[in-house]
Design a protein around this motif. Structure first.
Motif, mmCIF file in Angstrom:
data_model
loop_
_atom_site.group_PDB
_atom_site.id
_atom_site.type_symbol
_atom_site.label_atom_id
_atom_site.label_comp_id
_atom_site.label_asym_id
_atom_site.label_seq_id
_atom_site.Cartn_x
_atom_site.Cartn_y
_atom_site.Cartn_z
ATOM 1 N N HIS A 197 -0.717 -0.393 0.170
ATOM 2 C CA HIS A 197 -1.421 -1.524 0.340
ATOM 3 C C HIS A 197 -0.811 -2.655 1.045
ATOM 4 N N GLY A 198 0.592 -2.301 1.598
ATOM 5 C CA GLY A 198 1.113 -3.244 2.251
ATOM 6 C C GLY A 198 1.814 -4.339 1.769
ATOM 7 N N SER A 199 2.276 -4.262 0.417
ATOM 8 C CA SER A 199 3.043 -5.219 -0.263
ATOM 9 C C SER A 199 4.551 -5.574 0.387
ATOM 10 N N GLN A 200 4.608 -6.394 1.387
ATOM 11 C CA GLN A 200 5.931 -6.642 2.128
ATOM 12 C C GLN A 200 6.278 -7.922 1.366
ATOM 13 N N PHE A 221 -7.376 8.051 -16.020
ATOM 14 C CA PHE A 221 -6.402 6.922 -16.507
ATOM 15 C C PHE A 221 -5.597 6.291 -15.695
ATOM 16 N N CYS A 222 -4.991 7.422 -14.787
ATOM 17 C CA CYS A 222 -4.144 6.552 -13.720
ATOM 18 C C CYS A 222 -4.821 5.733 -12.629
ATOM 19 N N LEU A 223 -5.955 6.279 -12.220
ATOM 20 C CA LEU A 223 -7.074 5.379 -11.277
ATOM 21 C C LEU A 223 -7.292 4.250 -11.790
ATOM 22 N N THR A 224 -7.548 3.931 -13.267
ATOM 23 C CA THR A 224 -8.061 2.748 -13.836
ATOM 24 C C THR A 224 -6.989 1.829 -13.998
ATOM 25 N N PHE A 225 -5.909 2.348 -14.557
ATOM 26 C CA PHE A 225 -4.882 1.457 -15.349
ATOM 27 C C PHE A 225 -3.439 1.619 -14.567
ATOM 28 N N VAL A 226 -3.012 2.512 -13.780
ATOM 29 C CA VAL A 226 -1.841 2.739 -13.285
ATOM 30 C C VAL A 226 -1.843 2.672 -11.672
ATOM 31 N N LYS A 227 -1.680 1.818 -11.146
ATOM 32 C CA LYS A 227 -1.746 1.743 -9.536
ATOM 33 C C LYS A 227 -0.330 0.852 -9.069
ATOM 34 N N ASP A 228 0.890 1.510 -9.177
ATOM 35 C CA ASP A 228 1.831 0.684 -9.211
ATOM 36 C C ASP A 228 2.997 2.056 -8.414
ATOM 37 N N SER A 229 2.729 3.153 -8.145
ATOM 38 C CA SER A 229 3.404 4.262 -7.668
ATOM 39 C C SER A 229 3.906 3.727 -6.264
ATOM 40 N N PRO A 230 5.142 4.333 -5.945
ATOM 41 C CA PRO A 230 5.706 3.876 -4.787
ATOM 42 C C PRO A 230 4.741 4.055 -3.497
ATOM 43 N N VAL A 231 4.096 5.151 -3.510
ATOM 44 C CA VAL A 231 3.117 5.186 -2.581
ATOM 45 C C VAL A 231 2.022 4.396 -2.420
ATOM 46 N N TYR A 232 1.510 3.941 -3.429
ATOM 47 C CA TYR A 232 0.332 3.112 -3.656
ATOM 48 C C TYR A 232 0.841 1.746 -3.179
ATOM 49 N N VAL A 233 1.862 1.316 -3.706
ATOM 50 C CA VAL A 233 2.417 -0.021 -3.325
ATOM 51 C C VAL A 233 2.430 -0.242 -1.841
ATOM 52 N N LYS A 234 3.266 0.861 -1.228
ATOM 53 C CA LYS A 234 3.375 0.859 0.314
ATOM 54 C C LYS A 234 2.248 1.064 0.899
ATOM 55 N N ASP A 271 -4.468 16.479 -1.076
ATOM 56 C CA ASP A 271 -3.219 15.534 -1.360
ATOM 57 C C ASP A 271 -2.258 15.398 -0.269
ATOM 58 N N CYS A 272 -2.042 16.413 0.386
ATOM 59 C CA CYS A 272 -1.147 16.486 1.442
ATOM 60 C C CYS A 272 -1.853 15.611 2.697
ATOM 61 N N PRO A 273 -3.142 15.929 3.153
ATOM 62 C CA PRO A 273 -3.666 15.053 4.187
ATOM 63 C C PRO A 273 -3.650 13.434 3.888
ATOM 64 N N ILE A 274 -3.928 13.343 2.693
ATOM 65 C CA ILE A 274 -4.172 11.866 2.275
ATOM 66 C C ILE A 274 -2.853 11.209 2.398
ATOM 67 N N LEU A 275 -1.836 11.745 2.036
ATOM 68 C CA LEU A 275 -0.325 11.207 1.962
ATOM 69 C C LEU A 275 0.074 11.264 3.449
ATOM 70 N N LEU A 276 -0.118 12.182 4.043
ATOM 71 C CA LEU A 276 0.199 11.982 5.577
ATOM 72 C C LEU A 276 -0.706 10.986 6.392
ATOM 73 N N THR A 277 -1.865 10.629 5.814
ATOM 74 C CA THR A 277 -2.662 9.708 6.553
ATOM 75 C C THR A 277 -1.997 8.236 6.122
ATOM 76 N N ILE A 278 -1.485 8.080 4.873
ATOM 77 C CA ILE A 278 -0.896 6.923 4.460
ATOM 78 C C ILE A 278 0.344 6.827 5.335
ATOM 79 N N VAL A 279 1.125 7.648 5.234
ATOM 80 C CA VAL A 279 2.602 7.739 5.964
ATOM 81 C C VAL A 279 2.300 7.162 7.402
ATOM 82 N N MET A 280 1.136 7.772 8.221
ATOM 83 C CA MET A 280 1.085 7.296 9.401
ATOM 84 C C MET A 280 0.415 6.026 9.821
ATOM 85 N N LEU A 281 -0.501 5.459 8.882
ATOM 86 C CA LEU A 281 -1.043 4.369 9.113
ATOM 87 C C LEU A 281 -0.386 3.143 8.674
ATOM 88 N N VAL A 282 0.574 3.272 7.589
ATOM 89 C CA VAL A 282 1.471 2.396 7.266
ATOM 90 C C VAL A 282 2.580 1.999 8.482
#
Length: 397
Positions: free
Chosen positions: A175-178, A160-173, A79-90
């Protein structure tokens, strides 16, 4: 002569200020996630190694602690490496591949669910260990069922979250929704995480409140018994001296057998050295003095209760730090729901705060094993042994 308007904070200054803020959030997130990942893995591996190596730690209650350590290792390693990757790539290119975004949703929801459920189980089993300390077979059966059940529920929630719930702040950012309008926002946090956290919090507080009530009541009971023991012992000694004085030095019975047996926590040993054998001595009822002793069962019971109260406090420290690290995330979810109901994607600073709160929540995987080693003498002993082994191996080289 009309006066010119005062110069406003220009867009260039705004850009510079936002740049500084973004860099500050980036550095903070990277520091928290890197420390949590590396130190958390090492600390939780030590906890599992200590339980495996030390036989006295191999109890059914500690099985739940090992289960928590395993999920903490997974969180630190995944979890921590994935979140770190997202923060840096975004920060670099403004978006991240969809596979990484989906992996973050699955891993974060899974780790959150199993951590909360495991801590609730720890509090429940700690209460059972104090309220019913001798029913170990039932405890074993419960834990054998609880550990697979927590993992199963966590997997279902993650799916369930992977199928129906993809609107967390981390997920939205991620995907680059600006600047895009968001139809829904943080459904997982609002409708899954907050209710689950609240339910587990109520369960934890309820069981620990009952634990402290039992420990306090038992401590008062032991204290009252200890007060009664000197009083009863003094009464026996006084009666013995009075009987000797009144009988001219000859010992007479001072307590009948039923009177002695009526004392719940006393054992009386009565002897007369060099006294002639009489009918009373044959019945062991003549006394020249009285020796009052606490029975070994009461001492053992008091020691067990003291040990269990210390273990309850240790688990309480774990719960307390867990709640403190989770409060920022729960607070941001509730505040953003109450204040910012109409969401748009152009809220960079608010997003940064929410992502930082997610990173802070991950620090529970680091705090748990530190508390084990800090407050548990058995874990500390194993830590010192491991440290001495490493030092000796380094010296040999």
């Amino acid at each position: 002569m009309s006066s010119e308007p005062a110069p406003a904070w220009g867009s260039g200054n705004n850009t510079v200020w936002e740049e500084y803020v973004d860099i500050a959030f980036l550095v903070t997130n990277c520091f928290i996630l890197l420390i949590t990942s590396f130190v958390g893995i090492a600390a939780n591996l030590f906890v599992t190694w200590a339980v495996h190596h030390q036989k006295s730690l191999q109890t059914w209650n500690n099985a739940l602690l090992v289960n928590l350590a395993v999920i903490d290792i997974l969180r630190c390693a995944v979890d921590c490496p994935i979140l770190l990757t997202i923060v840096m790539l975004v920060r670099q290119r403004g978006y991240v591949d969809e596979f990484i975004c989906d992996a973050q949703v699955a891993s974060f929801s899974f780790s959150c669910c199993i951590q909360l459920l495991t801590l609730a189980c720890i509090s429940a089993e700690r209460y059972q260990a104090i309220a019913q300390p001798f029913k170990t077979s039932q405890r074993r059966k419960r834990i054998i069922v609880l550990i697979p059940l927590t993992w199963t529920l966590a997997i279902l929630v993650a799916g369930f979250c992977l199928t129906f719930v993809k609107d967390s702040p981390v997920y939205v950012k991620c995907h680059g929704s600006q600047g895009e309008a968001i139809p829904s926002y943080d459904t997982f946090g609002l409708y899954i995480l907050v209710p689950l956290w609240t339910t587990c919090f109520v369960v934890i507080i309820g069981f620990y409140a009952r634990i402290f009530t039992i420990v306090r009541a038992h401590s008062r009971k032991i204290f009252d018994k200890e007060l009664d023991n000197p009083e009863a012992c003094s009464a026996l000694l006084i009666d013995s001296e009075q009987v000797k004085n009144n009988s001219g030095g000859e010992a007479l019975p001072v307590a009948k057998a039923d009177q002695v047996s009526a004392l719940p926590v006393l054992q009386v040993a009565c002897r007369i050295p060099h006294a002639p054998e009489t009918e009373a001595t044959e019945q062991n009822q003549e006394v020249d003095g009285a020796v009052c002793m606490m029975p070994s069962l009461a001492n053992k019971d008091r020691a067990n209760k003291k040990k269990e109260s210390k273990m309850a406090k240790r688990s309480g420290y774990i719960i307390l730090t867990f709640l403190l690290f989770w409060l920022p995330l729960i607070t941001t979810i509730m505040v953003n729901f109450l204040v910012h109901k109409n969401r748009s994607a152009g809220m960079g600073t608010i997003w940064d705060v929410e992502i930082l709160s997610v990173s802070v929540a991950c620090m529970t995987s680091l705090s748990d094993p530190i508390i084990y080693a800090a407050v548990n003498p058995q874990f500390r002993t194993e830590f010192y042994r491991l440290r001495n082994r490493l030092k000796s191996s380094c010296k040999k080289r």
